[in-house]
Write a protein that holds these residues in place. Sequence first.
Motif, PDB file in Angstrom:
ATOM      1  N   ASP A  45     -82.729  58.457  71.385  1.00 56.28           N
ATOM      2  CA  ASP A  45     -82.450  58.568  69.959  1.00 56.28           C
ATOM      3  C   ASP A  45     -81.287  57.628  69.658  1.00 56.28           C
ATOM      4  O   ASP A  45     -80.136  57.937  69.918  1.00 56.28           O
ATOM      5  N   GLN A  56     -77.740  58.259  68.110  1.00 54.55           N
ATOM      6  CA  GLN A  56     -76.637  58.831  68.868  1.00 54.55           C
ATOM      7  C   GLN A  56     -75.667  57.764  69.374  1.00 54.55           C
ATOM      8  O   GLN A  56     -74.590  58.087  69.875  1.00 54.55           O
ATOM      9  N   TYR A  57     -76.049  56.486  69.230  1.00 54.29           N
ATOM     10  CA  TYR A  57     -75.252  55.419  69.821  1.00 54.29           C
ATOM     11  C   TYR A  57     -74.797  54.379  68.796  1.00 54.29           C
ATOM     12  O   TYR A  57     -74.417  53.277  69.169  1.00 54.29           O
ATOM     13  N   GLU A 112     -70.728  61.586  66.512  1.00 55.38           N
ATOM     14  CA  GLU A 112     -72.014  61.073  66.035  1.00 55.38           C
ATOM     15  C   GLU A 112     -73.130  61.520  66.964  1.00 55.38           C
ATOM     16  O   GLU A 112     -74.222  61.866  66.539  1.00 55.38           O
ATOM     17  N   PHE A 113     -72.862  61.512  68.259  1.00 53.91           N
ATOM     18  CA  PHE A 113     -73.827  61.945  69.270  1.00 53.91           C
ATOM     19  C   PHE A 113     -74.261  63.384  68.997  1.00 53.91           C
ATOM     20  O   PHE A 113     -75.438  63.711  68.981  1.00 53.91           O
ATOM     21  N   THR A 114     -73.273  64.261  68.723  1.00 48.61           N
ATOM     22  CA  THR A 114     -73.567  65.678  68.466  1.00 48.61           C
ATOM     23  C   THR A 114     -74.329  65.857  67.168  1.00 48.61           C
ATOM     24  O   THR A 114     -75.295  66.609  67.083  1.00 48.61           O
ATOM     25  N   ALA A 120     -76.253  63.681  65.576  1.00 47.64           N
ATOM     26  CA  ALA A 120     -77.624  63.170  65.678  1.00 47.64           C
ATOM     27  C   ALA A 120     -78.504  64.094  66.491  1.00 47.64           C
ATOM     28  O   ALA A 120     -79.687  64.258  66.219  1.00 47.64           O
ATOM     29  N   ALA A 121     -77.929  64.714  67.515  1.00 44.64           N
ATOM     30  CA  ALA A 121     -78.712  65.587  68.391  1.00 44.64           C
ATOM     31  C   ALA A 121     -79.196  66.833  67.675  1.00 44.64           C
ATOM     32  O   ALA A 121     -80.150  67.484  68.114  1.00 44.64           O
TER      33      ALA A 121
END
Length: 363
Positions: free
Chosen positions: A252, A255-256, A324-326, A328-329
């Motif tokens: 995804d 997330q990056y 952002e990672f959290t 998006a997840a």
Amino acid sequence: MTMPGWSADGRTEYRVDELRIMGDFPLGEGGSAQVWRCTTPDQVSVAFKRYDRDTVRQLQPAVLRELVGWPHRLDQDDRKRLLELCAWPHAVVVENHTVVGILMPLAPREFFFDANSGPQPRAFTRVAVRVPDAQKRGHTYFDFPHKIARLGQLLVDLQFLHDSDIVVGDLQPNNILTTDAHPVDGVVSAHNYFLDCDSFVIAGRGATPRLDPLPWRPPYPVQQFTATTDMFKFALLMIRCLAENLAADQLDYRQYVQLLPTGDFQKIDRLLTTPQPDLTSADLRALALAWQAVVRPDGRVYRRTDFALREPWNEHTRAAHFAEFTAAAMTPSSTPSHSISPLVVVAWIAVVLVVLTVIIALA
């Protein structure tokens, strides 16, 4: 030019009975061969890879001999670079006039780490290890910029091999060693070292039976290994390193966004999804150099995003990445989506009711 592990007199063939095996156990053992430390008659310490019977039957000895001599087709600088990059076979080993194995140099010390049981090779799989696993095993953790820089160096290495008419074929992290992410004498040295080079394809020809493990196999039919199949496996390795999961087959990218520009992921997507990606060597070289630059030799670390070509990577930017990672997840879609807070919905309903009340009163 004589490289470490190569015979000073230029021999490219040895008999088994000329070699002195060192130790009671092999350095490594796979499905088709055992690797032993040994010394040659001129007291050079090397690795002897002895094939099993099935592999010997399927071997292409003429191609293997050609592969041994391949570095001498290159100019001096490229030959030196190839031999520093790869555990390149420098001699075949025969028994009763049959080729049964190869001699190759031992990997340099910089590609090992110290363990209780002695020095152990640092495989590229370490780049994909998560923080808890690295801490548990006492290994160096490759933070995200270090992952990207190491992948950038790997992409440079692959471009060099392809320019030399060499295809890796069985490209996977267990077949590559890498240096530590920690500075040594104040310098971060990002180098890779390829193993199992006898399985490489030279000028479209392979000497050993083709190995193509299912977890690293392209989704389209492959008649033979090419630079394109190498680039597919590189792209798959890239998303698995960022996902910190060597079984992942998709990423995804939302997330990056705090780590790499969207355009970089679009290029990786093309390598993964089509047998004829419209990317030139210049495109890939530019991508590799940009990724390498996120970790400087002096230890400074950066990130690249859609809004900044280079920005320092520190606790603040690292926290922003993981935030952002959290976020998006929490949404399963692979494309960006926008959700509406329940409080906003309630507020809008209240406004509508008030407006309707006013309209009814005026009527």
